[in-house]
Write a protein that holds these residues in place. Structure first.
Motif, PDB file in Angstrom:
ATOM      1  N   UNK A   1      -6.057  -6.218  -2.553  1.00  0.00           N
ATOM      2  CA  UNK A   1      -4.718  -5.142  -2.967  1.00  0.00           C
ATOM      3  C   UNK A   1      -5.752  -3.156  -4.239  1.00  0.00           C
ATOM      4  N   UNK A   2      -6.143  -2.543  -3.999  1.00  0.00           N
ATOM      5  CA  UNK A   2      -6.690  -2.220  -4.828  1.00  0.00           C
ATOM      6  C   UNK A   2      -5.867  -1.062  -5.371  1.00  0.00           C
ATOM      7  N   UNK A   3      -5.754  -0.816  -6.710  1.00  0.00           N
ATOM      8  CA  UNK A   3      -5.308  -0.079  -8.055  1.00  0.00           C
ATOM      9  C   UNK A   3      -5.976   0.312  -8.214  1.00  0.00           C
ATOM     10  N   UNK A   4      -5.622   1.891  -8.404  1.00  0.00           N
ATOM     11  CA  UNK A   4      -6.133   2.802  -9.394  1.00  0.00           C
ATOM     12  C   UNK A   4      -5.391   3.065 -10.522  1.00  0.00           C
ATOM     13  N   UNK A   5      -6.106   3.780 -11.226  1.00  0.00           N
ATOM     14  CA  UNK A   5      -5.247   4.168 -12.841  1.00  0.00           C
ATOM     15  C   UNK A   5      -5.746   5.774 -12.784  1.00  0.00           C
ATOM     16  N   UNK A   6      -4.863   6.581 -13.346  1.00  0.00           N
ATOM     17  CA  UNK A   6      -5.398   8.031 -12.529  1.00  0.00           C
ATOM     18  C   UNK A   6      -4.789   8.187 -14.743  1.00  0.00           C
ATOM     19  N   UNK A   7      -4.976   8.811 -15.830  1.00  0.00           N
ATOM     20  CA  UNK A   7      -4.521   9.206 -17.001  1.00  0.00           C
ATOM     21  C   UNK A   7      -4.747  10.149 -16.979  1.00  0.00           C
TER      22      UNK A   7
ATOM     23  N   UNK B   1       0.478  -1.355  -0.177  1.00  0.00           N
ATOM     24  CA  UNK B   1      -0.226  -0.421  -0.299  1.00  0.00           C
ATOM     25  C   UNK B   1       0.748   1.032   0.392  1.00  0.00           C
ATOM     26  N   UNK B   2       0.515   2.261  -1.100  1.00  0.00           N
ATOM     27  CA  UNK B   2       0.850   2.943  -1.500  1.00  0.00           C
ATOM     28  C   UNK B   2       2.250   3.969  -2.199  1.00  0.00           C
ATOM     29  N   UNK B   3       2.500   2.854  -2.589  1.00  0.00           N
ATOM     30  CA  UNK B   3       3.759   2.243  -3.954  1.00  0.00           C
ATOM     31  C   UNK B   3       2.650   3.227  -5.510  1.00  0.00           C
ATOM     32  N   UNK B   4       3.788   3.504  -5.903  1.00  0.00           N
ATOM     33  CA  UNK B   4       3.281   4.311  -7.291  1.00  0.00           C
ATOM     34  C   UNK B   4       4.114   4.151  -7.773  1.00  0.00           C
ATOM     35  N   UNK B   5       3.248   4.449  -9.295  1.00  0.00           N
ATOM     36  CA  UNK B   5       4.536   4.342 -10.633  1.00  0.00           C
ATOM     37  C   UNK B   5       3.775   4.623 -11.545  1.00  0.00           C
ATOM     38  N   UNK B   6       4.812   5.201 -12.396  1.00  0.00           N
ATOM     39  CA  UNK B   6       4.103   5.876 -14.266  1.00  0.00           C
ATOM     40  C   UNK B   6       4.280   5.047 -15.203  1.00  0.00           C
ATOM     41  N   UNK B   7       3.677   5.113 -15.497  1.00  0.00           N
ATOM     42  CA  UNK B   7       4.228   4.039 -17.309  1.00  0.00           C
ATOM     43  C   UNK B   7       3.699   5.095 -18.954  1.00  0.00           C
ATOM     44  N   UNK B   8       4.482   5.012 -19.969  1.00  0.00           N
ATOM     45  CA  UNK B   8       4.141   6.477 -20.653  1.00  0.00           C
ATOM     46  C   UNK B   8       2.344   5.630 -21.587  1.00  0.00           C
ATOM     47  N   UNK B   9       1.764   6.486 -21.789  1.00  0.00           N
ATOM     48  CA  UNK B   9       0.399   6.487 -22.032  1.00  0.00           C
ATOM     49  C   UNK B   9       0.179   7.070 -23.902  1.00  0.00           C
ATOM     50  N   UNK B  10      -0.138   6.527 -24.574  1.00  0.00           N
ATOM     51  CA  UNK B  10      -1.325   7.481 -25.407  1.00  0.00           C
ATOM     52  C   UNK B  10      -1.567   8.545 -25.593  1.00  0.00           C
ATOM     53  N   UNK B  11      -1.896   8.378 -24.378  1.00  0.00           N
ATOM     54  CA  UNK B  11      -2.802   9.504 -23.783  1.00  0.00           C
ATOM     55  C   UNK B  11      -2.236  10.410 -23.171  1.00  0.00           C
ATOM     56  N   UNK B  12      -1.088   9.840 -22.837  1.00  0.00           N
ATOM     57  CA  UNK B  12      -0.311  10.922 -21.850  1.00  0.00           C
ATOM     58  C   UNK B  12      -0.514  10.648 -20.796  1.00  0.00           C
TER      59      UNK B  12
END
Length: 217
Positions: free
Chosen positions: A170-176, A141-152
């Motif tokens: 474990x709840x995984x939230x995705x934000x674009x 819990x609390x870990x976060x990471x980013x990946x490239x996306x065609x929308x940003x």
């Protein structure tokens, strides 16, 4: 038309693979960790791998689709023999039930489950192509990471734990670009998600799949 769309989704899932994107974690952590509470790297116990079932069991999900109403999906994992899984899937919707049994390897599971009755719900919610970014990563819990996306920029965050039908996940939230696109709740012990939801650009829920019952066989 729906089957064509599903084929496209499956093709994207297969091409993306299931090995995770641990080499694309948030660069804000100098040691290569995800920048959250956990230590760097991924351990066997806290990494999620799709369909890493360890034992037979029956999973019952309620489904919701904005334009098609509600339904019920049952995954009856009848046997787990090494890398081979035998599963009976059924989908009840609008007073009709479809069911089929299939045997496949873990490597084939994402594709095979997509073609079980109601499989498009799993392929477009809990196991949508955008969720490939969670596979193989650290689920503390609390870990976060980013990946490239065609929308940003696509950001993944383990926001906490929830419980569905007695199974903690474990709840995984995705934000674009800062807006919530989807979230799902994964159990590394069970190798599947207990919950998944997709939102449209206005934040309206358009599709959902939620575990309501689990029986260990």
């Amino acid at each position: 038309m729906r089957r064509i769309a599903l084929l496209i989704v499956v093709a994207v899932v297969v091409s993306a693979g299931c090995s995770g994107v641990t080499n694309q974690l948030d660069d804000s952590a100098p040691d290569g960790s995800s920048g959250g509470d956990g230590a760097a790297g991924t351990t066997v116990d806290d990494a999620f791998l799709p369909f890493a079932f360890e034992r037979p069991g029956t999973y019952t999900y309620e489904t919701y689709e904005k334009d098609a109403g509600t339904g019920t999906i049952v995954w009856d994992v009848q046997s787990v023999d090494g890398e081979n899984i035998t599963m009976r899937g059924s989908f009840t919707h609008d007073g009709k039930t479809e069911e089929r049994t299939a045997t496949f390897t873990r490597e084939e599971a994402l594709v095979q489950v997509a073609f079980l009755p109601g499989g498009e719900y799993a392929s477009m919610t809990m196991f949508s192509p955008s969720m490939n970014g969670v596979y193989g990563n650290d689920f503390r819990v609390g870990n976060t990471w980013t990946v490239p996306s065609s929308k940003g920029t696509m950001t993944y965050e383990i926001t906490g734990t929830k419980t569905f039908a007695g199974i903690e996940c474990y709840n995984s939230e995705i934000r674009v670009n800062g807006s919530v696109f989807t979230d799902a709740c994964y159990s590394p012990d069970h190798g599947t998600a207990m919950y998944g939801v997709i939102y449209d650009e206005d934040g309206t829920k358009v599709r959902e799949m939620k575990l309501v019952d689990y029986e260990r066989n």
